[in-house]
Design an enzyme around this catalytic site. Structure first.
Site, PDB file in Angstrom:
ATOM      1  N   LYS A  40      -9.272  58.262  -2.769  1.00  0.00           N
ATOM      2  CA  LYS A  40      -7.991  58.773  -3.275  1.00  0.00           C
ATOM      3  C   LYS A  40      -8.114  59.330  -4.696  1.00  0.00           C
ATOM      4  O   LYS A  40      -7.527  60.367  -5.027  1.00  0.00           O
ATOM      5  CB  LYS A  40      -6.936  57.677  -3.188  1.00  0.00           C
ATOM      6  N   ASN A  43     -10.011  62.694  -4.643  1.00  0.00           N
ATOM      7  CA  ASN A  43      -9.148  63.721  -4.042  1.00  0.00           C
ATOM      8  C   ASN A  43      -8.087  64.188  -5.050  1.00  0.00           C
ATOM      9  O   ASN A  43      -7.807  65.389  -5.181  1.00  0.00           O
ATOM     10  CB  ASN A  43      -8.444  63.177  -2.798  1.00  0.00           C
ATOM     11  N   ASP A 245      -2.794  62.512  -1.488  1.00  0.00           N
ATOM     12  CA  ASP A 245      -3.557  62.628  -2.742  1.00  0.00           C
ATOM     13  C   ASP A 245      -3.367  64.015  -3.349  1.00  0.00           C
ATOM     14  O   ASP A 245      -3.290  64.160  -4.572  1.00  0.00           O
ATOM     15  CB  ASP A 245      -5.046  62.381  -2.481  1.00  0.00           C
ATOM     16  N   GLY A 280     -10.592  67.755   6.356  1.00  0.00           N
ATOM     17  CA  GLY A 280     -11.227  67.069   5.231  1.00  0.00           C
ATOM     18  C   GLY A 280     -10.233  66.642   4.176  1.00  0.00           C
ATOM     19  O   GLY A 280      -9.045  66.992   4.226  1.00  0.00           O
TER      20      GLY A 280
HETATM   21  O1  RIB Z   1      -6.222  59.285   1.140  1.00  0.00           O
HETATM   22  C1  RIB Z   1      -7.345  59.687   1.875  1.00  0.00           C
HETATM   23  C2  RIB Z   1      -8.556  58.947   1.391  1.00  0.00           C
HETATM   24  O2  RIB Z   1      -8.410  57.571   1.700  1.00  0.00           O
HETATM   25  C3  RIB Z   1      -9.842  59.363   2.081  1.00  0.00           C
HETATM   26  O3  RIB Z   1     -10.476  60.430   1.411  1.00  0.00           O
HETATM   27  C4  RIB Z   1     -10.642  58.075   2.121  1.00  0.00           C
HETATM   28  O4  RIB Z   1     -11.798  58.112   1.353  1.00  0.00           O
HETATM   29  C5  RIB Z   1      -9.686  56.974   1.664  1.00  0.00           C
HETATM   30  O5  RIB Z   1      -9.913  56.572   0.382  1.00  0.00           O
END
Ligand code: RIB
Length: 295
Positions: A40, A43, A245, A280
């Protein structure tokens, strides 16, 4: 310009597409699988950087090939990484199953994220105007220390308690802006009635509270107790992984630019509607020009 500082998790995501998510005890065929930057925190940092705001990431990676790949991916987006520490634990990992409707189930192995300590919060060289973003994927002592440092230094905190745990309830007063989805709202407030839950979290100390409701849009209690309701954009969903995110990272970036809350939320909604149309997590984050043209 003010900066965005993300204090958070980074994972090596393995995204596996399947027609339907398996039920307990069921085996299903996969369609394809790919690795990509996730977690998160990573991202959110990617989403903020792609808006064009100077972005810093503080966290941990393992001393392994996944750690090297993730560091390179974060660097490609121009994210400043002097606070990204390499540790002996393996890089965090997530396995995400994504079905034909774009819904997902995710299992996370926290690895190196689990060894981020409260001392790492001292790496946040923030001041008034900067925006500090935290989530729920690091040890609570570390996240709490980041929130305390943010408050002491006069920066703005954007707290996305995902996943949510009731252990944070006594500290919601550290949130300038709390961003939750329906599940996190229910976990923290004890009610599934969205408006009641928002009022409860505000009463528990969060200055402003925003709930992201997927296709039902966004509702929040913002400056001066004003209630804001904004619709979602109806788009063809490919993969919802990282969409929340994206929302948080873009909102933080636009607040750092100086947008009023209503404008920052419109950018965040448009950005996450673009992110769900690509596969992704971090790789699906849109750039400022794409978001601006969607708006
Ligand atoms: O919010 C999505 C994320 O949650 C993914 O990228 C995964 O790694 C988890 O942390």
């Amino acid at each position: 310009m003010s900066h965005v500082w993300v204090f958070g998790s980074a994972n090596d995501d393995l995204i596996v597409r399947t027609a339907t998510l398996p039920r307990p005890g069921e085996t299903v065929a996969g369609i394809d699988a790919r690795h990509g930057l996730g977690g998160k925190g990573a991202n959110q940092a990617t989403a903020a950087a792609r808006v064009g705001v100077p972005t810093h990431f503080v966290g941990n990676l393992g001393d392994d090939p996944a750690g090297s790949r993730l560091r390179a991916a974060l660097g490609e987006d121009g994210i400043e990484l002097s606070g990204l520490t390499t540790v002996a634990d393996p890089t965090g990992m997530a396995v995400a199953l994504v079905d034909d409707a774009g819904e997902n189930s995710i299992v996370v192995l926290s690895g190196a994220n689990g060894s981020v300590t409260a001392a790492a919060a001292e790496l946040l060289a923030v001041g008034p105007g900067d925006v500090v973003v935290v989530q729920g994927e690091l040890p609570w002592a570390a996240t709490r220390a980041a929130l305390v440092r943010c408050r002491e230094r006069g920066a703005t905190s954007v707290w996305n308690p995902a996943p949510a745990s009731v252990e944070i309830l006594g500290d919601l007063g550290l949130a300038d802006l709390l961003v939750v989805n329906e599940i996190e709202l229910a976990t923290l407030s004890g009610t599934e009635v969205i408006d009641d839950g928002l009022v409860d979290l505000k009463a528990a100390g969060a200055d402003q509270v925003i709930a992201t409701l997927g296709p039902d849009g966004v509702v929040g209690i913002v400056e001066g107790g004003r209630v804001l309701r904004l619709p979602a954009r109806q788009v063809k969903v490919v993969d919802t992984t990282g969409a929340g995110d994206c929302f948080v990272g873009v909102m933080a970036a636009r607040l750092a630019i100086g947008d009023p809350m209503g404008v920052a939320l419109r950018w965040a909604i448009a950005a996450s509607s673009l992110a769900v149309q690509k596969p992704g997590a971090a790789p699906s984050m849109p750039r400022a020009a794409e978001i601006a043209s969607a708006l």
